[in-house]
Scaffold this motif. Sequence first.
Motif: not given
Length: 498
Positions: A317, A421-423, A425, A482
């Motif tokens: 992110g 992404d990992e969030k 987004n 992650g």
Amino acid sequence: MTSYKLNNKNLSKFTDKVLIPEYDRSTIKTGIVHVGIGGFHRSHEAYYTDQLLHDPANSDWGICGIALLDFDTKIYNTLKEQDGLYTLIVKELDGSLTKRVIGSIVEYLFAPENPIQVIEKMASDDVKIITLTITEGGYNYNEATGAFDFTNPLIQHDFENPQAPKTIFGYLTQALKLRKERGLAGCTIQSCDNIQGNGHMTERMLLSYVNKAEPDLVPWIKSNVSFPNGMVDRITPATSEKDITLLKETSGVDDAWPVVCEPFKQWIIEDNFTSGRPAWETVGAQFVEDVVPYEKMKLSLLNAGHSVLGILGALMGYETIDESVHNEAIRTFLNTYMDKEVTPTLGDLEGVDLKKYKQSLLQRFGNIYIKDQIDRICSESSAKIPIFILPTVNVQLEKNGSIDYAAFVIAAWAIYSIGVDEKGNALNIKDAHGTLLKEKALVAKENPASFLDLESVFGKLKDSKKFVDAYSIAYQNILKYGVEKCVTQMNNKALNNI
């Protein structure tokens, strides 16, 4: 503060705020045609040349900047409105700014508007050197075979429309043909792109095209045109609106497209010029007999390092490279990758303290004032990874050395190519093969190794069980735990093995 539009007429108004050219630009003759007048050219070759032009003995080496693509309309219009002038803003490590107006681009042409004019300029007897920053993808070669890609529709267009080309190969071919027909001297074609053996690559790709388009021209090119290799280096992030506003407010310079860069710069060039050259060595460039060791070092450490920070940081992110390198886990991972996997492939580098060079890279990446956008660094990764990372992998596989860190980065890139992404987004992916990459990345969620089927990127890498196993394990671990947890675990493992 009162601001004035940057142009020749207003130059004298800026003398107390920024450095300006101290030479008469009207007396400068064009000796260099440069194709690709983006940020890097303007922070690098155009800067070196600007410094050179302060000596009247060098007045034959002005630059004509060529905007080759429709996409380049904005930079062409900006330079046209500003008489070729722009401001170079060097962001020093202490946060101070060194601001200098660069005057070396004395002509500028827009190829889509008037291709014949561009061909004629390249063929001019005054022009001794044609330089290129056309990005890694601009050389139109297939990574798997190393061959010129004749299937490219733009190449097909150039074969059928030689007087209205769309690619660099079409323009160079017609310009060199005119030189031959008019009995003029040859010239030097000098790549300034991040490709190992960039001169050799330029020569091989151009001759592949010419052999099909104008076969009778091949012997003349071999006898009259030189293609020096070179290594270029200066981190040059995309210019932001904040940069433009700050320049106007602090210096009164209304510049529609200034260039920002780091203080470090390097240019190492093979001294192989057909019709003379500028004395760039007097302003900091280095001429050598063999560029290969230096460019290999730079591509596999700096450029690969950028890709490592960009891909891993994007998934976490982050938006800028300095954010990524200031994450201790990622920083340690990159350091270990450089030490454990890259350094064993470099051999002896005369005059280079490799340990200091790697330390300087981490310092440069961490310059908090540069704010190099991660989506810029990750752009066109399908062209960059085969040049920056895979040569290290291939050498390490041959030597039975470590490839775990590189495999981890490739796995992260496969996940990055999904576009989130990992969030959760959306990622701003800029890649000529973006659609294909996403298709392969989605399939890889069920079968990770299938991403390596992209032969145009990975060549025969999928045939290496050692790499496929390391890549597949990394892929599953990144999805499960992650990026940060995985790199921390790898760092701890490396520490325990010391």
